[in-house]
Write a protein that holds these residues in place. Structure first.
Motif, PDB file in Angstrom:
ATOM      1  N   ILE A  56       0.820  -1.214   0.000  1.00 14.06           N
ATOM      2  CA  ILE A  56       0.000   0.000   0.000  1.00 14.06           C
ATOM      3  C   ILE A  56       0.854   1.265   0.000  1.00 14.06           C
ATOM      4  O   ILE A  56       0.412   2.334  -0.451  1.00 14.06           O
ATOM      5  CB  ILE A  56      -0.976   0.006   1.201  1.00 14.06           C
ATOM      6  CG1 ILE A  56      -2.084   1.037   0.952  1.00 14.06           C
ATOM      7  CG2 ILE A  56      -0.237   0.277   2.508  1.00 14.06           C
ATOM      8  CD1 ILE A  56      -3.243   0.930   1.889  1.00 14.06           C
ATOM      9  N   LYS A  57       2.108   1.165   0.446  1.00 20.00           N
ATOM     10  CA  LYS A  57       2.971   2.348   0.467  1.00 20.00           C
ATOM     11  C   LYS A  57       3.338   2.831  -0.932  1.00 20.00           C
ATOM     12  O   LYS A  57       3.828   3.942  -1.102  1.00 20.00           O
ATOM     13  CB  LYS A  57       4.233   2.057   1.278  1.00 20.00           C
ATOM     14  CG  LYS A  57       3.949   1.910   2.767  1.00 20.00           C
ATOM     15  CD  LYS A  57       5.216   1.939   3.576  1.00 20.00           C
ATOM     16  CE  LYS A  57       6.063   0.717   3.291  1.00 20.00           C
ATOM     17  NZ  LYS A  57       7.299   0.718   4.085  1.00 20.00           N
ATOM     18  N   LYS A  58       3.080   1.993  -1.952  1.00 24.58           N
ATOM     19  CA  LYS A  58       3.332   2.411  -3.330  1.00 24.58           C
ATOM     20  C   LYS A  58       2.283   3.396  -3.835  1.00 24.58           C
ATOM     21  O   LYS A  58       2.520   4.115  -4.809  1.00 24.58           O
ATOM     22  CB  LYS A  58       3.365   1.186  -4.254  1.00 24.58           C
ATOM     23  CG  LYS A  58       4.552   0.260  -4.021  1.00 24.58           C
ATOM     24  CD  LYS A  58       4.523  -0.901  -5.007  1.00 24.58           C
ATOM     25  CE  LYS A  58       5.738  -1.796  -4.828  1.00 24.58           C
ATOM     26  NZ  LYS A  58       5.739  -2.936  -5.794  1.00 24.58           N
ATOM     27  N   VAL A  59       1.115   3.405  -3.193  1.00 22.08           N
ATOM     28  CA  VAL A  59       0.023   4.247  -3.675  1.00 22.08           C
ATOM     29  C   VAL A  59      -0.501   5.227  -2.627  1.00 22.08           C
ATOM     30  O   VAL A  59      -1.254   6.144  -2.968  1.00 22.08           O
ATOM     31  CB  VAL A  59      -1.153   3.376  -4.180  1.00 22.08           C
ATOM     32  CG1 VAL A  59      -0.767   2.618  -5.427  1.00 22.08           C
ATOM     33  CG2 VAL A  59      -1.622   2.401  -3.103  1.00 22.08           C
ATOM     34  N   LEU A  60      -0.125   5.032  -1.378  1.00 24.48           N
ATOM     35  CA  LEU A  60      -0.658   5.887  -0.297  1.00 24.48           C
ATOM     36  C   LEU A  60       0.482   6.467   0.525  1.00 24.48           C
ATOM     37  O   LEU A  60       1.307   5.726   1.063  1.00 24.48           O
ATOM     38  CB  LEU A  60      -1.588   5.070   0.608  1.00 24.48           C
ATOM     39  CG  LEU A  60      -2.256   5.839   1.747  1.00 24.48           C
ATOM     40  CD1 LEU A  60      -3.313   6.801   1.193  1.00 24.48           C
ATOM     41  CD2 LEU A  60      -2.898   4.881   2.741  1.00 24.48           C
ATOM     42  N   THR A  61       0.506   7.807   0.624  1.00 23.98           N
ATOM     43  CA  THR A  61       1.526   8.495   1.414  1.00 23.98           C
ATOM     44  C   THR A  61       0.891   9.060   2.677  1.00 23.98           C
ATOM     45  O   THR A  61      -0.130   9.761   2.585  1.00 23.98           O
ATOM     46  CB  THR A  61       2.161   9.639   0.605  1.00 23.98           C
ATOM     47  OG1 THR A  61       2.710   9.105  -0.597  1.00 23.98           O
ATOM     48  CG2 THR A  61       3.254  10.329   1.405  1.00 23.98           C
ATOM     49  N   PRO A  62       1.463   8.762   3.850  1.00 28.28           N
ATOM     50  CA  PRO A  62       0.883   9.283   5.101  1.00 28.28           C
ATOM     51  C   PRO A  62       0.902  10.803   5.123  1.00 28.28           C
ATOM     52  O   PRO A  62       1.782  11.438   4.530  1.00 28.28           O
ATOM     53  CB  PRO A  62       1.811   8.699   6.179  1.00 28.28           C
ATOM     54  CG  PRO A  62       2.454   7.522   5.537  1.00 28.28           C
ATOM     55  CD  PRO A  62       2.615   7.878   4.097  1.00 28.28           C
ATOM     56  N   PRO A  63      -0.074  11.412   5.793  1.00 31.61           N
ATOM     57  CA  PRO A  63      -0.083  12.881   5.891  1.00 31.61           C
ATOM     58  C   PRO A  63       1.080  13.349   6.744  1.00 31.61           C
ATOM     59  O   PRO A  63       1.562  12.631   7.634  1.00 31.61           O
ATOM     60  CB  PRO A  63      -1.429  13.166   6.560  1.00 31.61           C
ATOM     61  CG  PRO A  63      -1.737  11.921   7.339  1.00 31.61           C
ATOM     62  CD  PRO A  63      -1.183  10.791   6.524  1.00 31.61           C
ATOM     63  N   SER A  64       1.555  14.540   6.473  1.00 31.81           N
ATOM     64  CA  SER A  64       2.662  15.084   7.270  1.00 31.81           C
ATOM     65  C   SER A  64       2.164  15.386   8.666  1.00 31.81           C
ATOM     66  O   SER A  64       1.082  15.947   8.849  1.00 31.81           O
ATOM     67  CB  SER A  64       3.212  16.355   6.624  1.00 31.81           C
ATOM     68  OG  SER A  64       2.167  17.293   6.443  1.00 31.81           O
ATOM     69  N   GLN A  65       2.973  14.992   9.648  1.00 28.21           N
ATOM     70  CA  GLN A  65       2.554  15.166  11.047  1.00 28.21           C
ATOM     71  C   GLN A  65       3.019  16.523  11.579  1.00 28.21           C
ATOM     72  O   GLN A  65       4.030  17.034  11.184  1.00 28.21           O
ATOM     73  CB  GLN A  65       3.141  14.031  11.893  1.00 28.21           C
ATOM     74  CG  GLN A  65       2.673  12.665  11.436  1.00 28.21           C
ATOM     75  CD  GLN A  65       1.180  12.476  11.594  1.00 28.21           C
ATOM     76  OE1 GLN A  65       0.565  13.062  12.478  1.00 28.21           O
ATOM     77  NE2 GLN A  65       0.579  11.668  10.734  1.00 28.21           N
TER      78      GLN A  65
END
Length: 273
Positions: A264-273
């Motif tokens: 999933i990390k190939k298509v989804l980037t976590p929001p900046s904290q």
């Protein structure tokens, strides 16, 4: 957290927003499919033209044992059987979840395939080739590939989350929150599954996006869209909950490409904290 073996289950571990991303090993068990899902599969594939019986003339033999990384469509292609027949014969309903070492019974090939084999045998024995119907070839316009768009975050950006990696090293994500919070579509697409057919996943949605990617949303307390609905990126599609095997409210999100699980990390980037 699953009773039976699965590559789709998440290990429930709460992580705060400020803590670094961690990985937790996952088991190879897959969730149990409910009898409701089985009945739905039988209804979906009750077409008489798809009726099958068990035989051992498939290239894979009478029984195929699922290997790591297999998908139902790939098995059907390799074993030269219809995927719909294979799913119906083994009572597997959308989204066609299978697990490692699962034994799939091979259905009989269609009557059309049988007839082709019989014609070939007659031709070999008599040396007389059957007359072929002359058909005018019509060229179909080729589909232009749709450019992949990065996925949007599926919940409130302040919620804690954790990436979880399976035996093959592929990550899914758990996002923890409060029951009743909104769950959003990561990208535009069509709902291809909405229900509770997989016991451990509870109320689940599967969205097929325009670029052949798919997103899976599990453990919801309510589903706000139904199969066949068209959804837009960022649309509120479900309500966060703790259904299935979840012991606290969370969203389980999984990514697939052409039906096969991907990181999933190939298509989804976590929001900046």
């Amino acid at each position: 957290m699953v009773k039976c073996l699965t590559t789709l289950m998440a290990i429930l571990v709460l992580a705060s927003c400020s803590s670094p991303t961690k990985y937790t090993p996952r088991s190879s068990a897959l969730p149990v499919v409910s009898s409701t899902s089985n009945a739905k599969a039988e209804k979906l594939y009750s077409d008489p033209s798809l009726s099958v019986s068990h035989v051992d003339n498939s290239p894979c033999g009478a029984v195929y044992r699922v290997k790591s990384g297999d998908s139902l469509s790939e098995i059907a292609y390799h074993c030269q059987v219809s995927m719909k027949q294979l799913a119906a014969f083994n009572k597997i309903s959308p989204p066609y979840v299978i697990y490692k070492n699962q034994r799939l019974q091979m259905p009989e090939q269609t009557m059309q395939t049988k007839q082709k084999k019989q014609v070939t045998v007659v031709q070999k024995e008599t040396g007389i080739a059957p007359q072929k119907e002359i058909k005018k070839e019509i060229k179909k316009p080729q589909k232009q590939p749709v450019k992949h768009q990065p996925w949007q975050w599926p919940a409130h950006e302040s919620l804690p989350y954790r990436f979880i990696r399976d035996e093959a090293g592929l990550s899914v994500i758990d996002i923890y929150g409060i029951a009743g919070q909104d769950v959003y579509a990561v990208a535009s697409g069509s709902v291809v599954y909405a229900g509770e057919g997989i016991v451990d996943f509870g109320k689940m949605l599967v969205i097929k996006h325009d670029d052949e990617y798919m997103s899976v949303y599990a453990h919801n307390s309510a589903l706000l869209v139904k199969e066949g609905d068209r959804v837009q990126a960022g649309q509120n599609i479900a309500v966060l909950g703790a259904t299935g095997s979840a012991s606290q409210p969370k969203l389980y999100l999984e990514a697939r490409f052409k039906g096969r699980k991907i990181d999933i990390k190939k298509v989804l980037t976590p929001p900046s904290q």
